[in-house]
Design a protein around this motif. Structure first.
Motif, PDB file in Angstrom:
ATOM      1  N   UNK A 134      49.004  43.966  41.386  1.00 56.26           N
ATOM      2  CA  UNK A 134      47.750  43.221  41.238  1.00 56.26           C
ATOM      3  C   UNK A 134      47.311  42.663  42.592  1.00 56.26           C
ATOM      4  N   UNK A 135      48.239  42.064  43.316  1.00 53.50           N
ATOM      5  CA  UNK A 135      47.905  41.478  44.614  1.00 53.50           C
ATOM      6  C   UNK A 135      47.430  42.526  45.616  1.00 53.50           C
ATOM      7  N   UNK A 136      47.970  43.722  45.531  1.00 54.22           N
ATOM      8  CA  UNK A 136      47.633  44.775  46.486  1.00 54.22           C
ATOM      9  C   UNK A 136      46.472  45.658  46.040  1.00 54.22           C
ATOM     10  N   UNK A 137      45.925  45.388  44.865  1.00 55.09           N
ATOM     11  CA  UNK A 137      44.814  46.192  44.358  1.00 55.09           C
ATOM     12  C   UNK A 137      43.599  46.058  45.258  1.00 55.09           C
ATOM     13  N   UNK A 138      42.798  47.139  45.278  1.00 57.44           N
ATOM     14  CA  UNK A 138      41.629  47.147  46.148  1.00 57.44           C
ATOM     15  C   UNK A 138      40.326  46.931  45.390  1.00 57.44           C
ATOM     16  N   UNK A 139      40.413  46.844  44.045  1.00 57.26           N
ATOM     17  CA  UNK A 139      39.197  46.646  43.254  1.00 57.26           C
ATOM     18  C   UNK A 139      39.539  46.011  41.910  1.00 57.26           C
ATOM     19  N   UNK A 140      38.540  45.406  41.257  1.00 54.19           N
ATOM     20  CA  UNK A 140      38.761  44.841  39.921  1.00 54.19           C
ATOM     21  C   UNK A 140      39.172  45.918  38.907  1.00 54.19           C
ATOM     22  N   UNK A 141      38.606  47.120  39.051  1.00 49.92           N
ATOM     23  CA  UNK A 141      38.978  48.204  38.143  1.00 49.92           C
ATOM     24  C   UNK A 141      40.452  48.567  38.264  1.00 49.92           C
ATOM     25  N   UNK A 142      40.951  48.535  39.471  1.00 45.55           N
ATOM     26  CA  UNK A 142      42.364  48.831  39.700  1.00 45.55           C
ATOM     27  C   UNK A 142      43.237  47.760  39.065  1.00 45.55           C
ATOM     28  N   UNK A 143      42.850  46.501  39.162  1.00 43.59           N
ATOM     29  CA  UNK A 143      43.591  45.405  38.534  1.00 43.59           C
ATOM     30  C   UNK A 143      43.651  45.631  37.025  1.00 43.59           C
ATOM     31  N   UNK A 144      42.499  45.909  36.419  1.00 42.70           N
ATOM     32  CA  UNK A 144      42.451  46.142  34.964  1.00 42.70           C
ATOM     33  C   UNK A 144      43.300  47.347  34.573  1.00 42.70           C
ATOM     34  N   UNK A 145      43.238  48.394  35.367  1.00 49.23           N
ATOM     35  CA  UNK A 145      43.999  49.603  35.057  1.00 49.23           C
ATOM     36  C   UNK A 145      45.505  49.326  35.091  1.00 49.23           C
ATOM     37  N   UNK A 146      45.974  48.588  36.087  1.00 49.95           N
ATOM     38  CA  UNK A 146      47.401  48.251  36.159  1.00 49.95           C
ATOM     39  C   UNK A 146      47.829  47.425  34.945  1.00 49.95           C
ATOM     40  N   UNK A 147      47.010  46.454  34.572  1.00 54.57           N
ATOM     41  CA  UNK A 147      47.342  45.599  33.426  1.00 54.57           C
ATOM     42  C   UNK A 147      47.310  46.408  32.140  1.00 54.57           C
ATOM     43  N   UNK A 148      46.282  47.221  31.953  1.00 53.85           N
ATOM     44  CA  UNK A 148      46.191  48.050  30.744  1.00 53.85           C
ATOM     45  C   UNK A 148      47.398  48.973  30.629  1.00 53.85           C
ATOM     46  N   UNK A 149      47.785  49.570  31.729  1.00 55.61           N
ATOM     47  CA  UNK A 149      48.940  50.473  31.731  1.00 55.61           C
ATOM     48  C   UNK A 149      50.217  49.721  31.378  1.00 55.61           C
ATOM     49  N   UNK A 150      50.374  48.533  31.915  1.00 55.56           N
ATOM     50  CA  UNK A 150      51.572  47.730  31.635  1.00 55.56           C
ATOM     51  C   UNK A 150      51.661  47.372  30.151  1.00 55.56           C
ATOM     52  N   UNK A 151      50.563  46.894  29.591  1.00 57.09           N
ATOM     53  CA  UNK A 151      50.571  46.504  28.176  1.00 57.09           C
ATOM     54  C   UNK A 151      50.782  47.737  27.298  1.00 57.09           C
TER      55      UNK A 151
END
Length: 93
Positions: A16-33
Motif C-alpha cells: 500500500x505504501x509503495x503503490x503509485x495510484x489509488x487503483x493500485x491500492x484498491x487492487x492490493x486490498x481486494x486481492x488480499x481480502x
C-alpha cells in the motif's frame, strides 16, 4: 500467502505504501481480502485482519510520510472500512 496473517498484513501495508495510484491500492486490498476468502478464512478472522490493518494504518504520522504514501494510507483506510461494513452487514443477515 505469508506464514502468518501478521506477516501477510505487514506485506500488504508495504505494498500500500509503495503503490503509485489509488487503483493500485484498491487492487492490493481486494486481492488480499479475496485471498483470505479463497483460503476459507472465517469471516470473524477477516474482520480482525481488517481491524488490525486499520489500527496499523492509523499509527502512521503524516509528517513522516511522503505525499503519495499518505494519500495511499487514506485510500486504504477508506477501502478497508467499506469492506468491514460489508462483512458486518453479511454477519447480521
Amino acid at each position: 500467502m505469508a506464514r502468518t496473517l501478521d506477516d501477510y498484513r505487514r506485506k500488504l501495508i508495504n505494498k500500500i505504501l509503495l503503490s503509485t495510484s489509488p487503483d493500485e491500492v484498491r487492487r492490493f486490498i481486494n486481492t488480499a481480502i479475496r485471498s483470505l476468502i479463497d483460503h476459507k478464512v472465517h469471516g470473524y478472522i477477516i474482520v480482525r485482519f481488517i481491524d488490525k490493518t486499520l489500527y496499523d494504518l492509523e499509527e502512521f504520522n503524516p509528517i513522516n510520510k511522503e505525499e503519495q504514501q499518505w494519500s495511499n494510507i487514506i485510500m486504504a483506510k477508506d477501502h478497508f472500512t467499506q469492506f468491514r461494513r460489508k462483512f458486518e452487514s453479511s454477519a447480521i443477515s
